[in-house]
Design an enzyme around this catalytic site. Structure first.
Site, PDB file in Angstrom:
ATOM      1  N   ARG A  55      -8.374 -11.450   5.327  1.00  0.00           N
ATOM      2  CA  ARG A  55      -6.887 -11.903   5.982  1.00  0.00           C
ATOM      3  C   ARG A  55      -6.975 -11.715   7.375  1.00  0.00           C
ATOM      4  NH1 ARG A  55      -3.748  -7.980   1.971  1.00  0.00           N
ATOM      5  NH2 ARG A  55      -5.452  -8.344   0.434  1.00  0.00           N
ATOM      6  N   HIS A  59       0.887  -1.169   0.005  1.00  0.00           N
ATOM      7  CA  HIS A  59       0.009   0.020   0.065  1.00  0.00           C
ATOM      8  C   HIS A  59       0.984   1.413  -0.095  1.00  0.00           C
ATOM      9  CE1 HIS A  59      -3.482  -2.361   2.353  1.00  0.00           C
ATOM     10  NE2 HIS A  59      -3.499  -2.295   0.857  1.00  0.00           N
TER      11      HIS A  59
END
Ligand code: AMP
Length: 395
Positions: free
Chosen positions: A240, A179
């Site tokens: 996740r 990210h």
């Protein structure tokens, strides 16, 4: 039309996003998304400058089919063969080799292929996109913008795992972080908002979407982040698990689960979805939690608790802190998650103003109370940063 254009391509494992920019314009001329590729449910959604949406089913379309359809449609409207000056590709893993946006030549492409072992779900799709666009526009420079690049400034004590060093030297086992484009973008736009050069700004950024990570940014540079060798480490995410005891892997192995199954459980069946048994979608869980659903309430509580714990941990990586920044689909839109998380951070000097927290209208908004360290909600725009970096390299 005489404008020059930059096309941004972001290939996920089963999806594809694109955006077309006229040079110098911050708002894309057109954006689009192809979802559930390689499945009977594949579909394509596009949006133009006026907000007009078009959506159609493209059953069983591949990344290749989808890119071809996008390029054909854009070519028709914007004459890309004459106007395109660069294609910017989001590439998830650049290993230790890439610390900035890079023009793609044969050797760069070969190194991106080498990183497949570190990101087997993501890099192959990115490579498919690069090769297709190279074929379509052989004269146009292609640029790779890496999710990992921004975090290459992390010090060794932040990126090494405490396992035998040979795994680092032989296989590159270390923390890379992801990210990066989003953390960098919101740190820059928030610095601009407070009128301070990014080189003098230190922030804790929380990118909270379906994937989620926190980053400590000191004087404009990443010094720690919550994701690791893969995007599985750290925060609780949509599907996740984030951090679990590494002993869990051996335990599940001893119970007869093989590697592929464990990988699937931790990446696709855990997180908000695994805890709630309902959904990976924060909005759905907030709705259910407000109706009294205990599992949804627990999932959101674990999410906020882990997030606050990580934010507090990131504070020690910084000598000073100009603020906490929320971004991503959840960070930008969830009044509830921001409120619950900040409530846990009182000891660090963060408290929220509830009215400001409910009233997010600008790209960067301050939401702290009068006695708090600064807290911002900043809209991320990864495609725009990819377009800017690609144009800068090619102009
Ligand atoms: P992203 O991956 O950045 O697109 O973010 C997707 C996540 O943002 C999903 O979990 C959505 O439920 C969440 N999200 C989007 N809008 C809202 C909202 N208004 N309230 C809570 N969560 C939201």
């Amino acid at each position: 039309m005489s404008s020059k254009h930059v096309l941004v391509i972001n290939c996920g494992s089963s999806s594809l996003k694109y955006a077309l920019y006229a040079i110098g314009d911050a708002t894309p001329l057109q954006t689009g998304l192809a979802e559930e590729l390689n499945s009977p449910n594949a579909r394509h959604i596009s949006k133009d400058l006026s907000g007009n949406r078009q959506s159609f089913d493209t059953p069983n379309a591949s990344h290749g089919d989808s890119i071809q359809a996008i390029v054909d449609a854009l070519n028709c409207e914007f004459n890309l063969s004459d106007s395109l000056i660069a294609v910017g590709h989001r590439v998830v893993h650049g290993g230790e080799r890439f610390n900035k946006a890079t023009l793609i030549d044969d050797s760069v492409l070969a190194e991106i292929k080498q990183c497949i072992q570190l990101a087997p779900l993501h890099n192959p799709a990115n490579i498919t996109g690069i090769e297709l666009l190279q074929k379509q526009f052989p004269e146009v420079p292609q640029v790779a913008v890496f999710d990992t690049a921004f975090h290459q400034t992390m010090p060794e004590h932040a990126y090494r795992y405490a396992i035998p060093s040979e795994f680092y030297t032989k296989y590159g086992v270390r923390r890379y972080g992801f990210h990066g484009t989003s953390h960098q973008y919101v740190a820059s736009s928030t610095a601009q908002h407070i009128g301070k050069p990014i080189e003098n700004c230190s922030f804790i950024t929380a990118h909270l979407g379906n994937g989620a990570s926190v980053c400590a940014i000191e004087n404009g540079k990443s010094v720690d982040t919550s994701m690791g060798m893969t995007p599985l480490e750290g925060l609780v995410m949509g599907t996740r698990s984030g951090d679990v005891d590494p002993g869990l892997i051996g335990f599940l192995g001893s119970q007869g689960y093989d590697c592929a199954r464990i990988d699937k459980i931790l990446n696709k069946q855990s997180g908000l979805l695994g805890l709630s048994g309902i959904s990976n979608d924060c909005r759905t869980l907030e709705e259910q939690a407000s109706k009294g659903n205990k599992e949804a309430q627990l999932a959101l509580k674990v999410f906020c608790y882990r997030l606050a714990k990580y934010i507090a941990g990131m504070r020690i990586a910084l000598t000073q802190c100009d603020g906490l920044i929320f971004t991503g689909g959840i960070g930008e839109n969830s009044v509830f998650i921001r409120k619950e998380t900040v409530a846990l951070l009182k000891g660090l000097g963060f408290t929220i103003d509830e009215e400001l927290n409910r009233d997010i209208t600008d790209n960067v908004c301050a939401i702290q109370s009068t006695v708090s360290l600064p807290i911002f909600v900043s809209r991320t725009d990864e495609e725009r940063l990819i377009a800017e970096q690609s144009a800068a390299l090619c102009s």
